[in-house]
Design an enzyme around this catalytic site. Structure first.
Site, PDB file in Angstrom:
ATOM      1  N   SER A 217       0.839  -1.189   0.000  1.00 23.03           N
ATOM      2  CA  SER A 217       0.000   0.000   0.000  1.00 23.03           C
ATOM      3  C   SER A 217       0.877   1.243   0.000  1.00 23.03           C
ATOM      4  CB  SER A 217      -0.903  -0.001   1.237  1.00 23.03           C
ATOM      5  OG  SER A 217      -1.478   1.267   1.452  1.00 23.03           O
TER       6      SER A 217
ATOM      7  N   LYS B 228       0.402  -3.677   4.737  1.00 24.41           N
ATOM      8  CA  LYS B 228      -0.519  -4.350   3.819  1.00 24.41           C
ATOM      9  C   LYS B 228       0.192  -5.308   2.880  1.00 24.41           C
ATOM     10  CE  LYS B 228      -4.338  -3.729   3.051  1.00 24.41           C
ATOM     11  NZ  LYS B 228      -4.950  -2.622   2.295  1.00 24.41           N
TER      12      LYS B 228
ATOM     13  N   ASN C  22      -1.698  -7.116  -0.099  1.00 25.53           N
ATOM     14  CA  ASN C  22      -2.977  -7.329  -0.761  1.00 25.53           C
ATOM     15  C   ASN C  22      -2.944  -8.537  -1.707  1.00 25.53           C
ATOM     16  OD1 ASN C  22      -4.292  -5.007   0.356  1.00 25.53           O
ATOM     17  ND2 ASN C  22      -3.072  -3.732  -1.016  1.00 25.53           N
TER      18      ASN C  22
ATOM     19  N   ARG D 158     -26.473 -14.453 -44.477  1.00 27.76           N
ATOM     20  CA  ARG D 158     -25.365 -13.544 -44.162  1.00 27.76           C
ATOM     21  C   ARG D 158     -25.950 -12.406 -43.357  1.00 27.76           C
ATOM     22  NH1 ARG D 158     -21.146 -13.999 -47.878  1.00 27.76           N
ATOM     23  NH2 ARG D 158     -19.976 -12.572 -46.546  1.00 27.76           N
TER      24      ARG D 158
END
Length: 455
Positions: free
Chosen positions: A278, A284, A286, A317
């Protein structure tokens, strides 16, 4: 300048895959067009429909480095499709009148669809290899943690104990089903297109199917049983498979994100310095790969819905739905391969924390094995009475913050049928793993039997 996540210089290798992205590039797709035109010329020359010298000259110029992409962009904007612009360029590059024989009896969609199948085939080759890597890594985790107890969870609540090996074996079994699916669908999907204006090959008369058969040999793709210009199930099936595969990856990522929560801490993505850090919270770590997997899988899922919409094509088509494939297929394949890359990275280096698994098993002081206690008392008391008794004791254990075993030992009804040693055995999570190990072994035995993984 790139504007999408799969082409962005910053995001492209977070969400995508370099090899698959290249397969869906303008250059690769255009070379697929050229390969198809060259193969058609060879097939028709072999049958005497066009001069051999013309086929040789067409093959000489069918190289992507001969294409002026600025001119191709301009002409495609005007015409609405890139194939005719490519045909114009190679026709003009041919010496003599060889260019007059280029694209003989074909239509734009023949080339476009066949090129798409080329791209799908090349992408599936890469995805199959990555899936095998995921299978190998998951098999190792299932084997190594066969007997590691952890909390099984239902509605995000602790349910009964399982093993981490069992959890990984379930993922492994799903990967094996995806491997089987991919093997099964490829022959249905890897079929080229060559039908002419409305699929009847009328422009080639009675030689139409002979050319188609010869073209199949040249391309190394299956010959269609009938034109499929507006029958898009092949392309949709390819996308749906990737939706299923990335759905499995997203389930794995979701489980791991929950296991990485600070309060849970049972497993972690591989440690790489500064990965998942972080800008303001130094502690942190993550779940970055899981985040990419989740985002990619959601994007694939929505794009598959668009791809299914492309099946709604009019007559022989179509007027528009076909072009949805041009928009969605590059991102579906690139994002799916990218999600698989992230999953392989995680599975190969997954950090497992047995101490946290044990702590979480013990967090409820035996409540996680209340079913074991109920079943232990049921033969003597009956299931309903045993359930109600254990239910009441579980409530008291929570209110009083006491071990379930202690409360059981204080109940005369319980002690009349169970000894203290039996109560301790029933309230030990490691004793209530069911057939987790056996089921894990069954999946691993299948892997060995199929020679899918050498471990």
């Amino acid at each position: 300048m790139p504007t999408s996540a799969i082409d962005s210089l910053v995001f492209r290798n977070m969400f995508g895959d370099r090899e698959v992205r290249q397969i869906w590039s303008d250059e690769y797709r255009t070379q697929c067009y050229l390969d198809w035109e060259a193969a058609l010329a060879r097939a028709q020359a072999g049958l005497g429909l066009i001069p051999q010298d013309a086929a040789t000259e067409i093959n000489r110029v069918c190289k992507v480095e001969n294409i002026d992409f600025s001119r191709l962009e301009e002409e495609s904007l005007n015409i609405g499709y890139p194939v005719l612009g490519v045909v114009h360029q190679i026709s003009h590059l041919c010496r003599g009148d060889a260019g007059n024989w280029c694209h003989w009896g074909a239509t734009t969609q023949d080339v476009t669809d066949s090129a798409t199948v080329f791209q799908i085939r090349a992408s599936f080759d890469i995805i199959a290899n990555k899936l095998d890597e995921a299978i190998a890594a998951t098999a190792n985790l299932a084997r190594d943690h066969r007997d590691l107890p952890m909390a099984g969870r239902s509605n995000l609540q602790q349910a009964v104990p399982i093993t981490f090996g069992f959890k990984m074996a379930r993922l492994l079994a799903t990967f094996l089903r995806h491997r089987d699916r991919l093997k099964e669908i490829r022959p249905r999907i890897e079929v080229f297109e060559f039908g002419g204006a409305c699929g009847t090959l009328a422009s080639l008369g009675e030689m139409g199917l002979a050319v188609q058969e010869a073209l199949a040999r040249e391309l190394g793709l299956a010959q269609p049983d009938i034109a499929w210009h507006t029958e898009r199930d092949r392309i949709a099936e390819a996308g749906c498979f990737l939706g299923l595969l990335t759905g499995t990856l997203a389930k794995f990522a979701t489980d791991l994100k929950l296991m990485m929560q600070t309060e849970v801490g049972e497993a972690s993505e591989p440690f790489v310095a500064n990965r998942g850090s972080s800008s303001t919270m130094p502690q942190k770590r993550n779940p970055i790969s899981c985040v990419y997997i989740t985002a990619s899988a959601a994007s694939v899922r929505q794009s598959v819905a668009a791809l299914l919409t492309a099946m709604d094509e009019d007559h022989e088509r179509a007027t528009g739905p076909w072009e949805i494939e041009w928009i969605t297929l590059p991102s579906i394949f690139t994002l799916a391969a990218g999600a698989l890359n992230q999953a392989v990275f995680v599975l190969k280096g997954l950090e497992v924390h047995p101490d946290r698994m044990r702590a979480n098993l013990e967090a409820t002081h035996g409540l996680i094995v209340s079913e074991a206690v109920m079943m232990g008392l049921a033969p003597a008391l009956g299931r309903d009475e045993a359930h109600d008794l254990v239910y009441d004791l579980c409530r008291k254990a929570l209110e009083q913050n006491r071990p379930l075993a202690d409360l059981l030992a204080e109940q005369q009804t319980v002690m009349a049928h169970l000894s203290r040693d039996e109560i301790q055995a029933l309230t030990d999570p490691a004793n209530y793993l069911g057939l987790a190990g056996v089921m894990t072994d069954q999946v691993l035995a299948f892997v060995r039997m199929q020679h899918l993984v050498l471990f």
